[in-house]
Write a protein that holds these residues in place. Structure first.
Motif, PDB file in Angstrom:
ATOM      1  N   ASN A  87       0.836  -1.213   0.000  1.00 50.45           N
ATOM      2  CA  ASN A  87       0.000   0.000   0.000  1.00 50.45           C
ATOM      3  C   ASN A  87       0.862   1.251   0.000  1.00 50.45           C
ATOM      4  O   ASN A  87       0.540   2.232  -0.669  1.00 50.45           O
TER       5      ASN A  87
ATOM      6  N   GLU B  38      -5.680   8.351 -13.252  1.00 50.58           N
ATOM      7  CA  GLU B  38      -5.978   6.927 -13.153  1.00 50.58           C
ATOM      8  C   GLU B  38      -5.211   6.130 -14.204  1.00 50.58           C
ATOM      9  O   GLU B  38      -4.625   5.083 -13.894  1.00 50.58           O
TER      10      GLU B  38
ATOM     11  N   LYS C 100      -7.521  -2.006  -7.945  1.00 52.36           N
ATOM     12  CA  LYS C 100      -8.307  -1.848  -6.716  1.00 52.36           C
ATOM     13  C   LYS C 100      -7.832  -0.631  -5.915  1.00 52.36           C
ATOM     14  O   LYS C 100      -8.633   0.165  -5.438  1.00 52.36           O
ATOM     15  N   TYR C 101      -6.528  -0.486  -5.795  1.00 50.65           N
ATOM     16  CA  TYR C 101      -5.971   0.635  -5.041  1.00 50.65           C
ATOM     17  C   TYR C 101      -6.312   1.956  -5.734  1.00 50.65           C
ATOM     18  O   TYR C 101      -6.732   2.911  -5.079  1.00 50.65           O
TER      19      TYR C 101
ATOM     20  N   ASN D  58      -8.793   2.680  -7.682  1.00 46.73           N
ATOM     21  CA  ASN D  58     -10.220   3.000  -7.562  1.00 46.73           C
ATOM     22  C   ASN D  58     -10.587   3.563  -6.193  1.00 46.73           C
ATOM     23  O   ASN D  58     -11.487   4.385  -6.078  1.00 46.73           O
ATOM     24  N   SER D  59      -9.899   3.124  -5.164  1.00 44.39           N
ATOM     25  CA  SER D  59     -10.292   3.549  -3.813  1.00 44.39           C
ATOM     26  C   SER D  59      -9.413   4.640  -3.211  1.00 44.39           C
ATOM     27  O   SER D  59      -9.864   5.360  -2.325  1.00 44.39           O
ATOM     28  N   LYS D  60      -8.195   4.796  -3.683  1.00 45.84           N
ATOM     29  CA  LYS D  60      -7.265   5.689  -2.980  1.00 45.84           C
ATOM     30  C   LYS D  60      -6.782   6.904  -3.753  1.00 45.84           C
ATOM     31  O   LYS D  60      -6.195   7.802  -3.162  1.00 45.84           O
TER      32      LYS D  60
ATOM     33  N   ASP E 209      -8.476   9.364  -5.223  1.00 51.82           N
ATOM     34  CA  ASP E 209      -9.188  10.595  -4.855  1.00 51.82           C
ATOM     35  C   ASP E 209      -8.661  11.196  -3.553  1.00 51.82           C
ATOM     36  O   ASP E 209      -8.399  12.398  -3.498  1.00 51.82           O
TER      37      ASP E 209
END
Length: 110
Positions: free
Chosen positions: A32, A55, A78-79, A81-83, A85
């Motif tokens: 991460n 992106e 996945k990362y 898409n979620s992190k 922003d």
């Protein structure tokens, strides 16, 4: 009867593993942190902060940097898409690039 009992026991064991939340490991934290640093690097330039641009760049850079890791493509997606922003919000809010990942608790404080 024994077969039915064994089958029920097996289903119970599998179901218990499916319900348990994933406990983050040290490797997850390091991954991460690395992905966060990639996100900061690609979003650092204010001119490039349009969502799809960041992106796309993130996906390409993340896959390049983590290509040797199994399932890296899915993890990058996945990362991203979620992190992405929150990373962009921190940068736009004036947080220094070198502090973003620590502030988002993606990298350990030194």
């Amino acid at each position: 009867m024994k077969t039915l009992f064994c089958l029920l026991a097996l289903v119970a064991v599998v179901a218990s593993f499916a319900v348990l939340p994933k406990v983050p490991t040290e490797q997850d934290g390091a991954l991460n942190c690395l992905m966060c640093e990639v996100g900061v690097r690609v979003a650092e330039n204010p001119a490039d902060r349009e969502a799809h641009t960041v992106e796309d760049k993130f996906d390409a850079e993340c896959k390049k940097d983590l290509g040797a890791i199994p399932f890296a493509e899915k993890e990058c997606e996945k990362y991203g898409n979620s992190k992405l922003d929150p990373i962009i919000n921190e940068l736009e809010g004036g947080t220094a690039p070198e502090d973003v990942c620590r502030k988002l608790k993606e990298c350990p404080s030194n």
